[in-house]
Design a protein around this motif. Structure first.
Motif, PDB file in Angstrom:
ATOM      1  N   LEU A  93     -14.739  23.428 -39.010  1.00 49.45           N
ATOM      2  CA  LEU A  93     -13.475  23.978 -38.529  1.00 49.45           C
ATOM      3  C   LEU A  93     -12.475  22.864 -38.230  1.00 49.45           C
ATOM      4  CD1 LEU A  93     -14.833  26.838 -36.233  1.00 49.45           C
ATOM      5  CD2 LEU A  93     -13.980  26.992 -38.586  1.00 49.45           C
ATOM      6  N   LEU A  94     -12.965  21.736 -37.726  1.00 46.29           N
ATOM      7  CA  LEU A  94     -12.091  20.587 -37.503  1.00 46.29           C
ATOM      8  C   LEU A  94     -11.482  20.113 -38.819  1.00 46.29           C
ATOM      9  CD1 LEU A  94     -11.403  18.584 -35.038  1.00 46.29           C
ATOM     10  CD2 LEU A  94     -13.072  17.072 -36.111  1.00 46.29           C
ATOM     11  N   ALA A  95     -12.316  20.034 -39.851  1.00 43.25           N
ATOM     12  CA  ALA A  95     -11.847  19.533 -41.148  1.00 43.25           C
ATOM     13  C   ALA A  95     -10.923  20.530 -41.840  1.00 43.25           C
ATOM     14  CB  ALA A  95     -13.042  19.211 -42.046  1.00 43.25           C
ATOM     15  N   THR A  96     -11.219  21.810 -41.728  1.00 40.37           N
ATOM     16  CA  THR A  96     -10.414  22.798 -42.451  1.00 40.37           C
ATOM     17  C   THR A  96      -9.144  23.180 -41.694  1.00 40.37           C
ATOM     18  OG1 THR A  96     -11.758  24.590 -41.509  1.00 40.37           O
ATOM     19  CG2 THR A  96     -12.387  23.752 -43.677  1.00 40.37           C
ATOM     20  N   LEU A  97      -9.253  23.372 -40.377  1.00 40.90           N
ATOM     21  CA  LEU A  97      -8.102  23.854 -39.610  1.00 40.90           C
ATOM     22  C   LEU A  97      -7.194  22.719 -39.144  1.00 40.90           C
ATOM     23  CD1 LEU A  97      -9.812  26.609 -37.415  1.00 40.90           C
ATOM     24  CD2 LEU A  97      -8.668  26.861 -39.629  1.00 40.90           C
ATOM     25  N   ASP A  98      -7.780  21.594 -38.748  1.00 42.46           N
ATOM     26  CA  ASP A  98      -6.984  20.497 -38.195  1.00 42.46           C
ATOM     27  C   ASP A  98      -6.638  19.444 -39.242  1.00 42.46           C
ATOM     28  OD1 ASP A  98      -7.057  21.682 -35.635  1.00 42.46           O
ATOM     29  OD2 ASP A  98      -9.003  20.759 -35.224  1.00 42.46           O
ATOM     30  N   ALA A  99      -7.615  19.058 -40.058  1.00 42.13           N
ATOM     31  CA  ALA A  99      -7.340  18.070 -41.110  1.00 42.13           C
ATOM     32  C   ALA A  99      -6.789  18.737 -42.370  1.00 42.13           C
ATOM     33  CB  ALA A  99      -8.599  17.281 -41.438  1.00 42.13           C
ATOM     34  N   ASP A 100      -6.810  20.056 -42.416  1.00 42.43           N
ATOM     35  CA  ASP A 100      -6.209  20.840 -43.508  1.00 42.43           C
ATOM     36  C   ASP A 100      -6.839  20.524 -44.866  1.00 42.43           C
ATOM     37  OD1 ASP A 100      -4.463  22.842 -44.368  1.00 42.43           O
ATOM     38  OD2 ASP A 100      -2.958  21.391 -44.994  1.00 42.43           O
ATOM     39  N   ILE A 101      -8.155  20.403 -44.887  1.00 43.46           N
ATOM     40  CA  ILE A 101      -8.883  20.199 -46.134  1.00 43.46           C
ATOM     41  C   ILE A 101      -9.535  21.520 -46.511  1.00 43.46           C
ATOM     42  CG2 ILE A 101     -10.704  18.904 -47.308  1.00 43.46           C
ATOM     43  CD1 ILE A 101     -10.233  16.670 -45.273  1.00 43.46           C
ATOM     44  N   LYS A 102      -9.057  22.133 -47.549  1.00 44.38           N
ATOM     45  CA  LYS A 102      -9.524  23.459 -47.947  1.00 44.38           C
ATOM     46  C   LYS A 102     -10.622  23.348 -49.001  1.00 44.38           C
ATOM     47  CE  LYS A 102      -6.193  24.970 -45.368  1.00 44.38           C
ATOM     48  NZ  LYS A 102      -6.482  25.320 -43.966  1.00 44.38           N
ATOM     49  N   ASP A 122     -23.722  17.951 -45.677  1.00 45.87           N
ATOM     50  CA  ASP A 122     -23.304  18.934 -44.673  1.00 45.87           C
ATOM     51  C   ASP A 122     -22.028  19.627 -45.122  1.00 45.87           C
ATOM     52  OD1 ASP A 122     -25.460  18.148 -43.158  1.00 45.87           O
ATOM     53  OD2 ASP A 122     -24.293  16.993 -41.719  1.00 45.87           O
ATOM     54  N   LEU A 123     -21.053  18.821 -45.548  1.00 50.11           N
ATOM     55  CA  LEU A 123     -19.792  19.328 -46.082  1.00 50.11           C
ATOM     56  C   LEU A 123     -19.380  18.428 -47.235  1.00 50.11           C
ATOM     57  CD1 LEU A 123     -17.945  19.747 -42.666  1.00 50.11           C
ATOM     58  CD2 LEU A 123     -18.569  21.652 -44.161  1.00 50.11           C
ATOM     59  N   ILE A 124     -18.865  19.022 -48.294  1.00 47.80           N
ATOM     60  CA  ILE A 124     -18.352  18.217 -49.402  1.00 47.80           C
ATOM     61  C   ILE A 124     -17.132  18.897 -50.002  1.00 47.80           C
ATOM     62  CG2 ILE A 124     -19.957  19.264 -51.077  1.00 47.80           C
ATOM     63  CD1 ILE A 124     -19.954  16.498 -52.521  1.00 47.80           C
ATOM     64  N   ASP A 125     -16.131  18.086 -50.297  1.00 44.42           N
ATOM     65  CA  ASP A 125     -14.954  18.558 -51.014  1.00 44.42           C
ATOM     66  C   ASP A 125     -15.241  18.381 -52.496  1.00 44.42           C
ATOM     67  OD1 ASP A 125     -12.513  19.160 -52.091  1.00 44.42           O
ATOM     68  OD2 ASP A 125     -11.484  17.393 -51.321  1.00 44.42           O
ATOM     69  N   PRO A 126     -15.402  19.478 -53.247  1.00 46.88           N
ATOM     70  CA  PRO A 126     -15.763  19.344 -54.663  1.00 46.88           C
ATOM     71  C   PRO A 126     -14.673  18.719 -55.517  1.00 46.88           C
ATOM     72  CG  PRO A 126     -15.269  21.633 -54.137  1.00 46.88           C
ATOM     73  CD  PRO A 126     -15.278  20.884 -52.832  1.00 46.88           C
ATOM     74  N   GLU A 127     -13.455  18.663 -55.009  1.00 47.37           N
ATOM     75  CA  GLU A 127     -12.358  18.081 -55.774  1.00 47.37           C
ATOM     76  C   GLU A 127     -12.339  16.561 -55.694  1.00 47.37           C
ATOM     77  OE1 GLU A 127     -10.336  19.775 -57.784  1.00 47.37           O
ATOM     78  OE2 GLU A 127     -11.524  21.551 -57.269  1.00 47.37           O
ATOM     79  N   THR A 128     -12.647  16.018 -54.523  1.00 42.60           N
ATOM     80  CA  THR A 128     -12.502  14.572 -54.325  1.00 42.60           C
ATOM     81  C   THR A 128     -13.819  13.838 -54.119  1.00 42.60           C
ATOM     82  OG1 THR A 128     -12.289  14.747 -51.912  1.00 42.60           O
ATOM     83  CG2 THR A 128     -10.261  14.975 -53.224  1.00 42.60           C
ATOM     84  N   GLY A 129     -14.867  14.533 -53.695  1.00 45.19           N
ATOM     85  CA  GLY A 129     -16.114  13.854 -53.373  1.00 45.19           C
ATOM     86  C   GLY A 129     -16.174  13.355 -51.956  1.00 45.19           C
ATOM     87  N   LEU A 130     -15.288  13.838 -51.090  1.00 47.39           N
ATOM     88  CA  LEU A 130     -15.409  13.518 -49.667  1.00 47.39           C
ATOM     89  C   LEU A 130     -16.621  14.254 -49.111  1.00 47.39           C
ATOM     90  CD1 LEU A 130     -14.467  12.447 -46.886  1.00 47.39           C
ATOM     91  CD2 LEU A 130     -13.083  14.542 -46.702  1.00 47.39           C
ATOM     92  N   VAL A 131     -17.546  13.500 -48.516  1.00 49.81           N
ATOM     93  CA  VAL A 131     -18.709  14.066 -47.839  1.00 49.81           C
ATOM     94  C   VAL A 131     -18.521  13.868 -46.337  1.00 49.81           C
ATOM     95  CG1 VAL A 131     -21.192  13.855 -47.458  1.00 49.81           C
ATOM     96  CG2 VAL A 131     -20.266  13.656 -49.774  1.00 49.81           C
ATOM     97  N   ILE A 132     -18.606  14.944 -45.588  1.00 52.43           N
ATOM     98  CA  ILE A 132     -18.514  14.875 -44.130  1.00 52.43           C
ATOM     99  C   ILE A 132     -19.870  15.234 -43.561  1.00 52.43           C
ATOM    100  CG2 ILE A 132     -17.333  15.673 -42.057  1.00 52.43           C
ATOM    101  CD1 ILE A 132     -14.982  16.509 -43.827  1.00 52.43           C
ATOM    102  N   ALA A 178      -7.734  12.088 -37.894  1.00 51.38           N
ATOM    103  CA  ALA A 178      -7.133  10.976 -38.639  1.00 51.38           C
ATOM    104  C   ALA A 178      -8.172  10.275 -39.505  1.00 51.38           C
ATOM    105  CB  ALA A 178      -6.486   9.991 -37.668  1.00 51.38           C
ATOM    106  N   ARG A 179      -9.380  10.089 -38.977  1.00 53.14           N
ATOM    107  CA  ARG A 179     -10.452   9.469 -39.755  1.00 53.14           C
ATOM    108  C   ARG A 179     -10.819  10.321 -40.963  1.00 53.14           C
ATOM    109  NH1 ARG A 179     -15.092   9.785 -36.807  1.00 53.14           N
ATOM    110  NH2 ARG A 179     -16.107   8.734 -38.549  1.00 53.14           N
ATOM    111  N   ILE A 180     -10.910  11.630 -40.765  1.00 53.28           N
ATOM    112  CA  ILE A 180     -11.266  12.526 -41.867  1.00 53.28           C
ATOM    113  C   ILE A 180     -10.184  12.498 -42.939  1.00 53.28           C
ATOM    114  CG2 ILE A 180     -11.602  14.945 -42.502  1.00 53.28           C
ATOM    115  CD1 ILE A 180     -12.928  15.348 -39.749  1.00 53.28           C
TER     116      ILE A 180
END
Length: 213
Positions: A93-102, A122-132, A178-180
């Motif tokens: 929720l922090l990443a999607t709502l606050d960092a605005d990563i959909k 745990d979490l991955i953005d399939p577009e960029t390869g960001l793993v949280i 900001a880190r995310i």
């Protein structure tokens, strides 16, 4: 409480799991914490008794003018059955709502191009390869910490970018956001992607993999 929201277990009347999730979510202190409660009540990736999102949705639709029901409805729009822990939900929720990563995927198996499993992100953005990676208290244990480090190294060797978020990080929300965001920008700049979310043939025959399907 409606009649079909209870059942008898060992001659004792109890609420259904869907009703128990609903009641706890009604009393949550925020929409996000209500989403945490729902996620844990419907999770398909942990070994526990559970209900389903559909069951909770149906139950909520039958109730009106109940204190807290708007919070529960809003939380349902944020809920998933892929969360393995409360802190994973809070981090998502922090990443999607606050960092605005959909479009983040939760508990997704990640492979190298040879078809070897790198780890379950745990979490991955399939577009960029960001793993949280969301690190709860048990991640401080030596064995778990070692496993985390090795998985992070495997991800990074394939040019995925890893951002770790601990429970303590949630106390400084905007610094963590900001880190995310910075990690997301770094991931977007990677051009040599050598990881994939495509499951190899062996995955479907591997019994432990069923947990993550």
């Amino acid at each position: 409480m409606l009649p079909d929201e209870t059942l008898v277990f060992d001659n004792v009347p109890v609420t259904t799991l869907a009703r128990a999730v609903y009641d706890q979510a009604l009393d949550a202190r925020s929409v996000r914490e209500a989403a945490v409660i729902i996620d844990m009540g419907v999770s398909r990736v942990v070994s526990q008794a559970r209900t389903t999102l559909a069951n909770v949705h149906r139950l909520v639709e039958r109730h009106h003018k109940t204190r807290g029901i708007v919070r529960v409805r809003n939380a349902l729009s944020l809920a998933t059955d892929r969360s393995a822990s409360p802190w994973e939900t809070r981090t998502r929720l922090l990443a999607t709502l606050d960092a605005d990563i959909k479009g983040l995927l939760q508990n997704a198996p990640v492979f190298d191009l040879a078809g070897d499993l790198l780890g379950v992100a745990d979490l991955i953005d399939p577009e960029t390869g960001l793993v949280i990676e969301s690190d709860g208290a048990h991640h401080r244990q030596a064995e778990q910490h070692t496993d985390d480090d090795r998985r992070e190294e495997r991800f990074e060797r394939t040019n995925a970018v890893v951002c770790r978020v601990t429970a303590l990080d949630h106390k400084d929300r905007w610094e963590t956001v900001a880190r995310i965001r910075a990690a997301h920008r770094d991931a977007a700049r990677q051009t040599d992607r050598s990881w994939t979310l495509d499951k190899p043939d062996w995955w479907w025959r591997w019994e432990p993999g069923r947990r993550w399907d």
